[in-house]
Design an enzyme around this catalytic site. Structure first.
Site, PDB file in Angstrom:
ATOM      1  N   ASP A 197       0.830  -1.205   0.000  1.00 54.19           N
ATOM      2  CA  ASP A 197       0.000   0.000   0.000  1.00 54.19           C
ATOM      3  C   ASP A 197       0.865   1.256   0.000  1.00 54.19           C
ATOM      4  OD1 ASP A 197       0.893  -0.217   2.597  1.00 54.19           O
ATOM      5  OD2 ASP A 197      -1.086  -0.130   3.533  1.00 54.19           O
ATOM      6  N   SER A 198       2.176   1.062   0.079  1.00 53.13           N
ATOM      7  CA  SER A 198       3.116   2.166  -0.115  1.00 53.13           C
ATOM      8  C   SER A 198       2.964   2.781  -1.499  1.00 53.13           C
ATOM      9  CB  SER A 198       4.557   1.677   0.082  1.00 53.13           C
ATOM     10  OG  SER A 198       4.810   0.503  -0.679  1.00 53.13           O
TER      11      SER A 198
ATOM     12  N   ASP B 148      -0.908  -6.176  -0.074  1.00 51.53           N
ATOM     13  CA  ASP B 148      -1.297  -5.510   1.169  1.00 51.53           C
ATOM     14  C   ASP B 148      -2.807  -5.319   1.238  1.00 51.53           C
ATOM     15  OD1 ASP B 148       0.748  -5.014   2.974  1.00 51.53           O
ATOM     16  OD2 ASP B 148       1.434  -3.207   1.950  1.00 51.53           O
TER      17      ASP B 148
ATOM     18  N   LYS C  71      -1.209  -9.483   2.951  1.00 53.70           N
ATOM     19  CA  LYS C  71      -0.489  -9.033   4.144  1.00 53.70           C
ATOM     20  C   LYS C  71      -1.369  -8.054   4.898  1.00 53.70           C
ATOM     21  CE  LYS C  71       3.035  -6.036   4.029  1.00 53.70           C
ATOM     22  NZ  LYS C  71       2.592  -4.970   4.990  1.00 53.70           N
TER      23      LYS C  71
ATOM     24  N   GLU D 251      -1.461  -5.588   8.684  1.00 53.54           N
ATOM     25  CA  GLU D 251      -0.685  -5.021   9.780  1.00 53.54           C
ATOM     26  C   GLU D 251      -1.344  -5.316  11.118  1.00 53.54           C
ATOM     27  OE1 GLU D 251       0.053  -0.878   9.202  1.00 53.54           O
ATOM     28  OE2 GLU D 251       0.895  -1.146   7.189  1.00 53.54           O
TER      29      GLU D 251
ATOM     30  N   GLU E 267       9.237  -4.286  10.803  1.00 59.97           N
ATOM     31  CA  GLU E 267       9.618  -2.987  10.247  1.00 59.97           C
ATOM     32  C   GLU E 267       9.955  -1.982  11.337  1.00 59.97           C
ATOM     33  OE1 GLU E 267       8.131   0.628   7.291  1.00 59.97           O
ATOM     34  OE2 GLU E 267       6.876  -1.165   7.515  1.00 59.97           O
TER      35      GLU E 267
END
Length: 274
Positions: A50-51, A89, A119, A121, A188
């Site tokens: 999502d970056s 993501d 993925k 978070e 991270e």
């Protein structure tokens, strides 16, 4: 480094095998078919992160990224790859409300893109969600430490692990996600000794993937544009392996100069009559 000849696309289980064999796991992000095709030959998994909101669209954070944006770019990456596992993501707001919401959106991602895993978070508080997904056939990669989707509650992009009790908390997060069935966990922005303690914890069966963490992780990942020298600002943990921004500027400047001077297009770039 030579390219790897392979007949099938890697799967989540292959990353666990690499951890067991002591083989380092290599990963980069990709958002386009052409860059995905380049990194595919060298990466065990490619992350459609999502970056992309910040890298491609100039957003201040990853929070505005939508599920539709992730699906569109993941489709492009799948077209450009043939061997690497593609992980997508789950964007902010697509999995937090309930386990059911997480499954419906994760299933949509896998069905509409053909990717091999998602993925998400978060630590122990999302262990039930991870278990719910994996029990229903969705391979899950976890992500703990500096979690960009929590930038507002963290007070910015802050390195984790400095505070008292942080090591125990982060280790508990990693163990919970691993026990819930995650095949890998991104660590991270975690101070090195804490990240090392997590990466070498025998109770954590999932493969650990570092980004600003420790070389002791089972693998490493970077944002492609950062390591190529294309980004304006990069975190401390990024090593520049190229200077793509300078090369692009040089090429664009040369093009502009030649157009202005009337040297482009030249005879070899136009179509003569038959």
């Amino acid at each position: 480094m030579s390219q790897v000849v392979q007949t099938r696309r890697l799967q989540a289980v292959d990353l666990i095998k690499r951890k067991a064999e002591g083989r380092k796991i290599i990963s980069l992000t990709a958002y386009h078919a052409h860059t995905a095709g380049i990194v595919d030959a060298y990466c065990d998994f490619v992350l459609v992160g999502d970056s992309l909101g910040m890298v491609m669209h100039g957003m201040e954070s990853t929070l505005p990224v939508t599920l539709e944006m992730m699906i569109l770019q993941a489709q492009a990456v799948m077209r450009g790859t043939s061997r690497a596992l593609v992980v997508v993501d789950m964007p902010f707001g697509s999995y937090e409300a309930s386990r059911e919401q997480a499954f419906l959106n994760a299933a949509r991602v896998l069905k509409e893109t053909g990717a091999g895993a998602i993925k998400l978070e978060g630590g122990a508080r999302f262990a039930e969600t991870v278990a719910f997904l994996t029990e229903r056939g969705v391979p899950v990669m976890g992500h703990i430490g500096l979690t960009p989707q929590s930038v507002n509650t963290m007070g910015g992009f802050k390195v984790q692990g400095h505070g008292a009790g942080d090591e125990d908390r982060l280790r508990a997060d990693a163990r919970a996600i691993s026990d819930a069935g995650a095949f890998a966990i991104v660590l991270e922005g975690i101070v090195e000794p804490v990240a090392r303690a997590i990466a070498t914890d025998p109770a954590i069966r999932a493969a650990t993937i570092g980004i600003g963490a420790t070389a002791a992780c089972d693998g490493q990942i970077l944002v492609l544009e950062d390591m190529l020298g294309l980004s304006d600002r990069v975190p401390r943990f990024v090593k520049s392996y190229g200077s793509l921004r300078a090369h692009i500027e040089e090429a664009v400047r040369a093009y502009a100069d030649e157009v202005q001077a009337g040297r482009f297009p030249a005879e070899g770039h136009t179509y003569p009559p038959r």
